[in-house]
Design a protein around this motif. Sequence first.
Motif, PDB file in Angstrom:
ATOM      1  N   LEU A   1     -57.252 -57.633 111.261  1.00 17.82           N
ATOM      2  CA  LEU A   1     -57.180 -58.128 109.733  1.00 17.82           C
ATOM      3  C   LEU A   1     -58.361 -57.548 109.015  1.00 17.82           C
ATOM      4  CD1 LEU A   1     -55.854 -60.017 107.872  1.00 17.82           C
ATOM      5  CD2 LEU A   1     -57.043 -62.014 108.786  1.00 17.82           C
ATOM      6  N   LEU A   2     -59.468 -57.615 109.256  1.00 19.21           N
ATOM      7  CA  LEU A   2     -60.634 -57.081 108.756  1.00 19.21           C
ATOM      8  C   LEU A   2     -60.424 -55.700 108.421  1.00 19.21           C
ATOM      9  CD1 LEU A   2     -63.122 -57.261 107.236  1.00 19.21           C
ATOM     10  CD2 LEU A   2     -64.492 -57.045 109.405  1.00 19.21           C
ATOM     11  N   CYS A   3     -59.978 -54.986 109.204  1.00 20.24           N
ATOM     12  CA  CYS A   3     -59.729 -53.499 109.126  1.00 20.24           C
ATOM     13  C   CYS A   3     -58.640 -53.169 108.087  1.00 20.24           C
ATOM     14  CB  CYS A   3     -59.339 -52.840 110.423  1.00 20.24           C
ATOM     15  SG  CYS A   3     -59.247 -51.095 110.318  1.00 20.24           S
ATOM     16  N   ASN A   4     -57.481 -54.039 108.038  1.00 19.87           N
ATOM     17  CA  ASN A   4     -56.677 -54.179 107.057  1.00 19.87           C
ATOM     18  C   ASN A   4     -57.183 -53.878 105.890  1.00 19.87           C
ATOM     19  OD1 ASN A   4     -54.623 -53.450 109.105  1.00 19.87           O
ATOM     20  ND2 ASN A   4     -53.867 -55.307 109.210  1.00 19.87           N
TER      21      ASN A   4
ATOM     22  N   ARG B   1     -59.740 -49.303 100.348  1.00 24.82           N
ATOM     23  CA  ARG B   1     -59.996 -47.706 100.239  1.00 24.82           C
ATOM     24  C   ARG B   1     -61.155 -47.482 101.071  1.00 24.82           C
ATOM     25  NH1 ARG B   1     -55.508 -45.345  99.308  1.00 24.82           N
ATOM     26  NH2 ARG B   1     -56.532 -43.353  98.615  1.00 24.82           N
ATOM     27  N   PHE B   2     -61.670 -47.964 102.061  1.00 23.86           N
ATOM     28  CA  PHE B   2     -62.603 -47.886 102.920  1.00 23.86           C
ATOM     29  C   PHE B   2     -62.093 -47.013 104.035  1.00 23.86           C
ATOM     30  CE2 PHE B   2     -65.109 -50.563 100.885  1.00 23.86           C
ATOM     31  CZ  PHE B   2     -66.384 -50.950 101.191  1.00 23.86           C
ATOM     32  N   GLU B   3     -62.703 -45.942 104.561  1.00 23.85           N
ATOM     33  CA  GLU B   3     -62.453 -45.411 105.743  1.00 23.85           C
ATOM     34  C   GLU B   3     -62.767 -46.101 106.863  1.00 23.85           C
ATOM     35  OE1 GLU B   3     -62.980 -41.189 108.442  1.00 23.85           O
ATOM     36  OE2 GLU B   3     -63.841 -41.332 106.335  1.00 23.85           O
TER      37      GLU B   3
ATOM     38  N   ARG C   1     -69.004 -40.571 103.930  1.00 21.30           N
ATOM     39  CA  ARG C   1     -69.232 -39.309 104.410  1.00 21.30           C
ATOM     40  C   ARG C   1     -69.998 -38.822 103.342  1.00 21.30           C
ATOM     41  NH1 ARG C   1     -65.972 -37.417 108.563  1.00 21.30           N
ATOM     42  NH2 ARG C   1     -64.411 -38.768 109.307  1.00 21.30           N
ATOM     43  N   ASP C   2     -71.075 -38.191 103.471  1.00 20.02           N
ATOM     44  CA  ASP C   2     -71.823 -37.323 102.353  1.00 20.02           C
ATOM     45  C   ASP C   2     -71.687 -36.021 102.540  1.00 20.02           C
ATOM     46  OD1 ASP C   2     -73.835 -36.047 100.699  1.00 20.02           O
ATOM     47  OD2 ASP C   2     -75.106 -37.905 100.705  1.00 20.02           O
ATOM     48  N   LEU C   3     -70.620 -35.174 101.892  1.00 16.25           N
ATOM     49  CA  LEU C   3     -70.386 -33.838 102.065  1.00 16.25           C
ATOM     50  C   LEU C   3     -71.519 -32.943 101.605  1.00 16.25           C
ATOM     51  CD1 LEU C   3     -66.544 -33.873 100.855  1.00 16.25           C
ATOM     52  CD2 LEU C   3     -67.540 -34.081 103.091  1.00 16.25           C
ATOM     53  N   GLU C   4     -72.216 -33.306 100.404  1.00 23.15           N
ATOM     54  CA  GLU C   4     -73.241 -32.192 100.135  1.00 23.15           C
ATOM     55  C   GLU C   4     -74.301 -32.162 101.429  1.00 23.15           C
ATOM     56  OE1 GLU C   4     -74.764 -33.391  96.575  1.00 23.15           O
ATOM     57  OE2 GLU C   4     -72.996 -32.970  95.449  1.00 23.15           O
ATOM     58  N   LEU C   5     -74.693 -33.409 101.757  1.00 17.54           N
ATOM     59  CA  LEU C   5     -75.742 -33.320 103.136  1.00 17.54           C
ATOM     60  C   LEU C   5     -75.208 -33.297 104.417  1.00 17.54           C
ATOM     61  CD1 LEU C   5     -78.004 -36.305 101.406  1.00 17.54           C
ATOM     62  CD2 LEU C   5     -78.304 -33.825 101.366  1.00 17.54           C
ATOM     63  N   ASN C   6     -73.861 -33.295 104.324  1.00 21.42           N
ATOM     64  CA  ASN C   6     -73.202 -33.320 105.674  1.00 21.42           C
ATOM     65  C   ASN C   6     -73.782 -34.593 106.612  1.00 21.42           C
ATOM     66  OD1 ASN C   6     -71.425 -32.244 107.741  1.00 21.42           O
ATOM     67  ND2 ASN C   6     -73.054 -31.015 108.568  1.00 21.42           N
ATOM     68  N   LYS C   7     -73.644 -35.551 106.012  1.00 22.83           N
ATOM     69  CA  LYS C   7     -74.123 -36.747 106.812  1.00 22.83           C
ATOM     70  C   LYS C   7     -72.825 -37.834 106.771  1.00 22.83           C
ATOM     71  CE  LYS C   7     -79.303 -36.169 106.378  1.00 22.83           C
ATOM     72  NZ  LYS C   7     -80.395 -36.925 105.970  1.00 22.83           N
ATOM     73  N   ILE C   8     -73.044 -38.572 107.796  1.00 23.11           N
ATOM     74  CA  ILE C   8     -71.990 -39.736 107.868  1.00 23.11           C
ATOM     75  C   ILE C   8     -72.750 -40.994 108.001  1.00 23.11           C
ATOM     76  CG2 ILE C   8     -69.823 -40.580 109.191  1.00 23.11           C
ATOM     77  CD1 ILE C   8     -69.215 -38.003 110.048  1.00 23.11           C
ATOM     78  N   LYS C   9     -72.601 -41.960 107.003  1.00 25.22           N
ATOM     79  CA  LYS C   9     -73.131 -43.190 107.312  1.00 25.22           C
ATOM     80  C   LYS C   9     -72.229 -44.154 107.885  1.00 25.22           C
ATOM     81  CE  LYS C   9     -74.856 -47.334 104.694  1.00 25.22           C
ATOM     82  NZ  LYS C   9     -75.341 -47.782 103.165  1.00 25.22           N
TER      83      LYS C   9
END
Length: 627
Positions: A358-361, A367-369, A391-399
Motif C-alpha cells: 500500500l505504501l509503495c502504491n 511519482r517516486f521511484e 537519481r543524481d545523473l550529473e554526480l552519478n549518485k543514487i540516494k
Amino acid sequence: KMLNRLEGQQKERLKNIISDHLKSTNVYGQVRSFVRDFLESEEGMDINEDKLLTTLHEKRVVEEVLNSLGREHGNQLSHSSTPTSALAKKAGGKFLHVRLKKGRGFVDHLHDASDGQGSLVVHLLWHGQRHASKPVPCDVEPNFDDTFLFHLPGNSDRPVSALSSPIHMVVTQQGSDDRLEIIGTQEIEWRKVLVSGRLSIDVELMGLSGDSTVAVGLLGLQLELLPKSHNLLADEVSLEQVIKAERESLLEHERRFFNSAKIWWKEFLQIRPEHGNRMVKIFARTENDINVPVCSFVQPMRGGRAIRSAGEASRFVSLIEFSRMQPLGSGSGRSEVWADIHTVLSSRRGDVEEHAILLCNLLLGFRFEAYCVIGTTLAGDPHMWVATLERDLELNKIKVTFWESLTGSRYSHGGSDSPSVHKYGKIGCVFNHESFYANVQPDDSVRSCSFDLNNMSHWKAMDSAAVREIRRRKHVPELSYYPLSTHMMEEVLEQSLRDLISKRRGINGLATHWDEELCQLLSPALTAYEAERVYGSASGLADFQQSIRNAVPDDFSFKGFPIQFCHLSAPRMLEDLLRAKAAAEIVSLQGGVDRVRFAVRSHVVVYPERVCAVWVMLAVVYARLED
C-alpha cells in the motif's frame, strides 16, 4: 456534565450528530434499553447521576456512542429514501443495481454476537467505485437489506460485456471495542446479469486464514441493470464465449510468464547455487487461492486531496493496524496469502506485506521511484519494506531511502542510519509494477548493498516485457475520505477518560480535581507530536514548554504523559495508560485541590478510510514536598 460546558450551538450540534447517526443502529436501542433497565432496578431509590454514568461506562454504552460518531459517514452515498430506479433515472447514464439480501451461516467469527454489541458491514468495489452497507447486528443470518448503484462506464466502441473486472466483496465485523475483523472476501462475476437484465445469486464468502476452500458464510445478492434496456443485454452463448476467451487469454499470459520466470530462475541459480537460499519471491497467493506474480499486487495509487504528501502517505499506512495472518494449524507459521488492497482498506488492518504494498502504491502515485523490498531483519526474520531511489545523473549518485511501513519511519541507506538503527539485515529482491530485480551481489547484507539496479553484476532483472504483460485483475480503489467532527469526538473522549479516571481514584478514596486551563495548554504538544510523525519535525514544542513554565506556580511540579492510539475506545486507552509506569504514578497521586490538579487532552487527526491518529496526554500539577 460535558453538555453543560458547551456553548448553545455546539450543544445542539452534538445532539444532532448523536440523533442522526444512532437512530438507525442498535446503539440507540441499547441506550434506551439500558436506561429502562436501570430505572427498573433503582425503583423506589434515589437516582444517582454518578452511578448512572459509571454503569454506562461499564456497559460500554458511552464507548459505542463515541465510535459511532465516526462510523456512519462512509455510508451516506449508499442510502436514500428515493427508490433506486428513480435515482438512476434522475442521475442519467447506465447503472448496475446491486441489492444485498439475507446472509446465512455466519458462525465462525462472530465473537460479539452473543452480547449483541458487534456489527457487520459489506464493502463492494467495482471499476474504482466503492460502497459500504449500513452496519447490521451480528447474527448467524444477518439481514443486510441494502442497495447500491454502480455506474457502467460508457464507451460506444466497447460492449458492456467487455467490462471484465469482477465485483470485489469484503465483509467485516466491528466489535464494541472498535476492533475490526475480516469475516471473508469474494470476487463476483457480474456479467451473467446481461442475459436477462436481472439475476439473483448466493455468494460464498471465503476466509483469509489460509484455507480459502472453506466458506465462512453465504450472502444473497440481486443484480439488475438500470434503466431497463435491450441495448445492454447479451446473448447467453455469446457471453459465455467472451468469458471463456478472456479466461483462456489470462491463462496464456500466466503460462508465458511462468515459463519466462522458470528460465530466469535457472539462470539466477547458475550465478551462485547459494542464491536459492536468498529471500527472492516471484509469486504470492491471492485471496481466491491463485498464485500470481508479486508485481501484479503493485499499482500506482493517487491519494487525491485526502493524502497531500509522501509523509502523510507514510503516516496513514503506519496507522493501519498490523495484523499477522496465520494459516490454520500452522502454529507460528505465516500465511502466503497477500490480501487485496480493497480488503486492507475496508478492514483497516493488514500484514507487513500489505502495509509495504500500500505504501509503495501511494509513493508511486507521487511519482517516486519506489520498490517493495523483500529481505530479513537483523534477527533473520522475513520482512518487507519500501525503498525509494533518487537519481543524481550529473554526480552519478543514487540516494536511497528506506520507508518502514509499520511505523512510518524513514532511514537513509548508506548515510548516518546504520542497520543497527533500522534493523534491516539482508535484501533478496525488489519489485514494483514495472520491474523485478534479484540481488546477485556476493554479500546480500543491507550494509554492503548497492542499489544501482542497472548494474547487471549486482542485480538480475526479469524481462521487463514479461512484467508489463502481467494482468492486473482489478481496478485500484480510490481512498475514501470522510469529514468527521473531530472536535466533538475529542470532547466526548476526554469526558469519558475523566469519568473513568475519577471513578478509579474514587475507589481508592482519592478525589480528582480537573484543571480546565491546564487541559487547554496541553493541545500544542499533541499537535506537534503528530506533525513530527508526518514531517519529521515537531515545531511548537518550545511554545508548549514556555506555556507550562508560566502556568505552574512556584513550589509546584508538572508531569505529563503523552501516548498515541489508533482507536477511540476510552477503556482500552486507560488500560494502556495504567500499564505505563509514568501514567500510573499520575493516576495514583494523592493530594487535595490546593495541592494536586489533573488534566487530560486529546487530539484526533482523521486520515482516509476513517483511520485516526488519536493522541492523549494525561498530566498533573502537584505541590513539591518540602525538604
